[in-house]
Scaffold this active site. Structure first.
Site, PDB file in Angstrom:
ATOM      1  N   GLY A  26       6.664  79.542 -33.131  1.00 47.30           N
ATOM      2  CA  GLY A  26       6.608  80.402 -34.309  1.00 47.30           C
ATOM      3  C   GLY A  26       6.069  79.732 -35.550  1.00 47.30           C
ATOM      4  O   GLY A  26       6.323  80.201 -36.663  1.00 47.30           O
ATOM      5  N   THR A  27       5.294  78.652 -35.394  1.00 52.33           N
ATOM      6  CA  THR A  27       4.761  77.973 -36.580  1.00 52.33           C
ATOM      7  C   THR A  27       3.746  78.837 -37.319  1.00 52.33           C
ATOM      8  O   THR A  27       3.668  78.801 -38.550  1.00 52.33           O
ATOM      9  CB  THR A  27       4.131  76.627 -36.199  1.00 52.33           C
ATOM     10  OG1 THR A  27       3.182  76.829 -35.136  1.00 52.33           O
ATOM     11  CG2 THR A  27       5.195  75.633 -35.746  1.00 52.33           C
ATOM     12  N   ASN A 120      -6.577  88.232 -33.131  1.00 53.99           N
ATOM     13  CA  ASN A 120      -6.133  87.033 -32.423  1.00 53.99           C
ATOM     14  C   ASN A 120      -6.694  85.800 -33.114  1.00 53.99           C
ATOM     15  O   ASN A 120      -7.772  85.838 -33.700  1.00 53.99           O
ATOM     16  CB  ASN A 120      -6.623  87.066 -30.973  1.00 53.99           C
ATOM     17  CG  ASN A 120      -6.155  85.846 -30.176  1.00 53.99           C
ATOM     18  OD1 ASN A 120      -4.971  85.528 -30.158  1.00 53.99           O
ATOM     19  ND2 ASN A 120      -7.078  85.161 -29.533  1.00 53.99           N
ATOM     20  N   HIS A 122      -7.637  81.799 -32.154  1.00 51.42           N
ATOM     21  CA  HIS A 122      -7.846  80.878 -31.034  1.00 51.42           C
ATOM     22  C   HIS A 122      -8.114  79.479 -31.587  1.00 51.42           C
ATOM     23  O   HIS A 122      -8.894  79.334 -32.538  1.00 51.42           O
ATOM     24  CB  HIS A 122      -9.035  81.354 -30.188  1.00 51.42           C
ATOM     25  CG  HIS A 122      -9.346  80.451 -29.044  1.00 51.42           C
ATOM     26  ND1 HIS A 122      -8.537  80.353 -27.931  1.00 51.42           N
ATOM     27  CD2 HIS A 122     -10.384  79.582 -28.835  1.00 51.42           C
ATOM     28  CE1 HIS A 122      -9.053  79.481 -27.090  1.00 51.42           C
ATOM     29  NE2 HIS A 122     -10.169  79.000 -27.618  1.00 51.42           N
ATOM     30  N   GLU A 161      -9.672  91.628 -22.979  1.00 54.42           N
ATOM     31  CA  GLU A 161      -9.977  90.398 -22.259  1.00 54.42           C
ATOM     32  C   GLU A 161      -9.573  89.207 -23.123  1.00 54.42           C
ATOM     33  O   GLU A 161      -9.494  89.301 -24.341  1.00 54.42           O
ATOM     34  CB  GLU A 161     -11.479  90.318 -21.940  1.00 54.42           C
ATOM     35  CG  GLU A 161     -12.026  91.510 -21.175  1.00 54.42           C
ATOM     36  CD  GLU A 161     -11.523  91.603 -19.758  1.00 54.42           C
ATOM     37  OE1 GLU A 161     -11.081  90.558 -19.221  1.00 54.42           O
ATOM     38  OE2 GLU A 161     -11.566  92.711 -19.179  1.00 54.42           O
ATOM     39  N   ASP A 163      -9.764  86.235 -25.400  1.00 55.15           N
ATOM     40  CA  ASP A 163     -10.666  85.622 -26.384  1.00 55.15           C
ATOM     41  C   ASP A 163     -12.006  86.349 -26.501  1.00 55.15           C
ATOM     42  O   ASP A 163     -13.053  85.729 -26.710  1.00 55.15           O
ATOM     43  CB  ASP A 163     -10.895  84.142 -26.053  1.00 55.15           C
ATOM     44  CG  ASP A 163      -9.601  83.351 -26.034  1.00 55.15           C
ATOM     45  OD1 ASP A 163      -8.686  83.695 -26.801  1.00 55.15           O
ATOM     46  OD2 ASP A 163      -9.498  82.396 -25.238  1.00 55.15           O
ATOM     47  N   GLU A 190      -4.198  72.971 -39.181  1.00 53.45           N
ATOM     48  CA  GLU A 190      -4.355  73.074 -40.634  1.00 53.45           C
ATOM     49  C   GLU A 190      -5.444  74.083 -40.984  1.00 53.45           C
ATOM     50  O   GLU A 190      -5.318  74.820 -41.970  1.00 53.45           O
ATOM     51  CB  GLU A 190      -4.679  71.697 -41.229  1.00 53.45           C
ATOM     52  CG  GLU A 190      -3.498  70.741 -41.216  1.00 53.45           C
ATOM     53  CD  GLU A 190      -2.277  71.319 -41.905  1.00 53.45           C
ATOM     54  OE1 GLU A 190      -2.420  71.747 -43.072  1.00 53.45           O
ATOM     55  OE2 GLU A 190      -1.200  71.353 -41.293  1.00 53.45           O
ATOM     56  N   ALA A 191      -6.500  74.132 -40.172  1.00 54.81           N
ATOM     57  CA  ALA A 191      -7.543  75.144 -40.393  1.00 54.81           C
ATOM     58  C   ALA A 191      -7.019  76.544 -40.072  1.00 54.81           C
ATOM     59  O   ALA A 191      -7.318  77.512 -40.787  1.00 54.81           O
ATOM     60  CB  ALA A 191      -8.763  74.822 -39.536  1.00 54.81           C
ATOM     61  N   GLU A 192      -6.210  76.647 -39.025  1.00 55.27           N
ATOM     62  CA  GLU A 192      -5.620  77.939 -38.658  1.00 55.27           C
ATOM     63  C   GLU A 192      -4.735  78.476 -39.778  1.00 55.27           C
ATOM     64  O   GLU A 192      -4.691  79.693 -40.022  1.00 55.27           O
ATOM     65  CB  GLU A 192      -4.784  77.796 -37.383  1.00 55.27           C
ATOM     66  CG  GLU A 192      -5.575  77.521 -36.131  1.00 55.27           C
ATOM     67  CD  GLU A 192      -4.669  77.422 -34.915  1.00 55.27           C
ATOM     68  OE1 GLU A 192      -3.842  78.328 -34.722  1.00 55.27           O
ATOM     69  OE2 GLU A 192      -4.779  76.432 -34.172  1.00 55.27           O
TER      70      GLU A 192
END
Length: 226
Positions: A26-27, A120, A122, A161, A163, A190-192
């Protein structure tokens, strides 16, 4: 067959109501909650759905009083329709505007009323190192094994499907000498942390237009469709 998402918001939504689907610690959910509390993301989490019971994300959500539903994991491999219904039914009842697959590892079939409303994230630069079996450290190890010099994350509209679906935005990070999968994962995360809230804000502002395989981000001054 891949289902092409359509139907982005026609008018700004404030605050946007989020359904968040989780499978692990859950981060990503916590990052969203932190930004909402700090006032940097105009949103409200109205429903959390876990792909299975007993994961840390459930305790994290319950600690702050968020409603949590657990998907019918027993149906995941035998009845995709039923499993997907167990994911989207509570989200539908919550009145969520947008669904986030926040580290959600299970494939779902997106109902018609949610097409173009499921996003989503990824931990790689799609179309590289993505698809079935590419999740978590597997993505980062594959990137290291290939010898790429940059990696990053991708936020995209989800389809039926793994990604697939039009890309909203991507952020890159360097791959450094001496990196292992854990070190690269930390840099990508960190980018996410920046990318997903940014995509949510773009959606909420009505600035995303899906045009075939592409997502066009319109300027803030453009009037939303009527």
């Amino acid at each position: 067959m891949t289902s092409t998402p359509s139907g982005p918001p026609r008018r700004p939504i404030s605050p946007i109501r989020l359904g968040v689907c989780v499978s692990g610690g859950g981060t990503t959910l916590q990052n969203l909650l932190d930004r909402i509390e700090a006032g940097t993301l105009d949103a409200r989490v109205v429903q959390v759905v876990a792909s299975r019971g007993g994961i840390a994300a459930i305790a994290r959500a319950e600690k702050v009083g968020l409603p949590v539903a657990v998907a019918d994991s027993a149906r995941q491999r035998t009845d995709l329709e039923a499993f997907s219904a167990s994911v989207f039914d509570p989200i539908r009842e919550s009145g969520a505007d947008l669904v986030l697959l926040a580290g959600f590892l299970a494939l779902v079939k997106i109902p018609d009323d949610f097409k173009g409303r499921v996003v989503n994230i990824h931990p790689g630069l799609i179309p590289s190192f993505c698809g079935k079996g590419y999740y978590g450290d597997r993505v980062h190890q594959a990137a290291l094994d290939y010898g790429v010099k940059i990696s990053g994350c991708t936020v995209h509209f989800a389809s039926d499907e793994y990604d697939e679906g039009p890309i909203i935005l991507q952020k890159t990070v360097p791959v450094l000498e001496g990196d292992d999968a854990r070190a690269l994962a930390a840099r990508v995360f960190e980018a996410e942390r920046e990318a997903l809230p940014e995509a949510v804000a773009l959606y909420a502002s009505g600035r995303l237009r899906i045009e075939g395989r592409r997502v066009r981000i319109v300027s803030p001054g453009d009037e939303p469709d009527v």
